[in-house]
Design an enzyme around this catalytic site. Structure first.
Site, PDB file in Angstrom:
ATOM      1  N   CYS A 129      -7.338  -2.384   7.544  1.00  0.00           N
ATOM      2  CA  CYS A 129      -8.613  -1.977   8.116  1.00  0.00           C
ATOM      3  C   CYS A 129      -8.469  -0.583   8.729  1.00  0.00           C
ATOM      4  O   CYS A 129      -7.652  -0.389   9.637  1.00  0.00           O
ATOM      5  CB  CYS A 129      -9.081  -2.953   9.183  1.00  0.00           C
ATOM      6  N   GLY A 242     -15.274  -2.747  -4.433  1.00  0.00           N
ATOM      7  CA  GLY A 242     -15.595  -1.368  -4.084  1.00  0.00           C
ATOM      8  C   GLY A 242     -16.830  -0.908  -4.822  1.00  0.00           C
ATOM      9  O   GLY A 242     -16.746  -0.442  -5.960  1.00  0.00           O
ATOM     10  N   GLY A 264     -19.377  -6.564  -1.741  1.00  0.00           N
ATOM     11  CA  GLY A 264     -19.337  -6.237  -0.325  1.00  0.00           C
ATOM     12  C   GLY A 264     -20.605  -5.625   0.213  1.00  0.00           C
ATOM     13  O   GLY A 264     -21.550  -6.317   0.564  1.00  0.00           O
TER      14      GLY A 264
END
Length: 301
Positions: A129, A242, A264
């Site tokens: 992260c 992505g 996402g």
């Protein structure tokens, strides 16, 4: 037409799952999405104790995507086990728990707590992260540190372990090989790319954290390239993510070498994005007479 995929011995009904941090733990999206139709739900990151996250503002829209600096805010493993796992266990989908921590001991504590949970199918370890100062930078951007934490987690895990890789590295293949050598059962990539936005009128940083993780359609070409490079470097399965918004986006990742995909940022734009991707993959398979979705994996020429 067979859409099943197998990751480290775990069979998913289709290759579509949710990217950690964009779907809560499933409950938040259950009014919009039939969770039973997903290959897997990947939960938001959970730590050994509650994390408050970063100061606000921590989300910003940018061209082609968004920046976030949430800082992995989460209620901790106790609340998670009491609330989220029982909810998800009611659905016919695989459960993948994303684990975060600041130290190796933090990660191991959560992994051990999850080891006795029969409803949990796999673990995804977030060592990458970009907006958590402790832990993630040290573990996610250095091959030897990634090797060390992967090996330690594998010593304690009872479920297959997915290591989530950072794109903010010089050589993604080196990182993939380090995780594989340490015993990782699968890889997921990419996590967000470190970015920044400045308000030119106020001459101030838009995010309180100054930097944040960029996600969304603009990063897809980078993600596809990195998935391809990782797939060339290792033999373990890869979950690609992505900028996926459509079935064709997902197929692009499969052709590059991913065995499954995660949706996402598009969940924020279109709460039913995962369903669109599931249906889009099926439409692609019908159009091109693909009998098994696994035949697409790495099939780029």
């Amino acid at each position: 037409m067979n859409t099943e995929v197998t990751l480290a011995g775990i069979t998913l009904k289709n290759p579509v799952m949710t990217a950690s941090g964009t779907f809560g733990s499933g409950m938040e999206y259950s009014e919009f999405v039939d969770l039973n139709r997903l290959g897997a739900v990947v939960t938001k990151g959970v730590a050994n104790v509650p994390w408050p996250g970063n100061p606000t503002p921590r989300v910003a829209e940018v061209y082609g995507g968004m920046l976030n600096a949430i800082g992995l805010q989460n209620p901790g493993i106790d609340v998670f086990l009491g609330r989220d796992i029982p909810f998800l266990a009611e659905y016919d989908t695989k459960i993948i728990v994303n684990v975060c921590g600041r130290t190796v001991e933090d990660y191991v504590e959560v992994v051990e707590r999850l080891s006795g949970e029969s409803a949990v199918d796999m673990l995804e370890i977030n060592v990458s992260c970009p907006n958590v100062k402790e832990g993630a930078i040290a573990f996610g951007q250095k091959a030897d540190a990634l090797y060390g934490i992967t090996r330690e987690i594998k010593r304690h895990a009872r479920q297959p372990v997915i290591m989530k890789l950072s794109p903010n590295v010089t050589d993604i293949g080196e990182m993939a090989r380090a995780a594989e050598a340490a015993g990782a059962d699968a890889l997921s990539l990419i996590n967000t790319i470190t970015g920044m936005k400045i308000d030119v009128h106020r001459r101030k940083f838009v995010l309180a954290n100054r930097t944040g993780g960029m996600s969304g359609p603009a990063i897809k070409p980078i993600a596809v390239r990195m998935v391809y490079q990782a797939a060339q470097a290792v033999k373990i399965p890869i979950i690609g993510m992505g900028g996926i918004a459509t079935g064709e986006d997902a197929v692009e990742f499969l052709l590059a070498g991913a065995s499954a995909v995660s949706v996402g940022a598009m969940n924020f734009v279109n709460p039913q994005a995962t369903m669109d991707v599931v249906e889009g993959i099926e439409e692609y398979m019908k159009k091109y007479h693909v009998e098994n979705v696994s035949d697409l994996v790495g099939a780029v020429e």
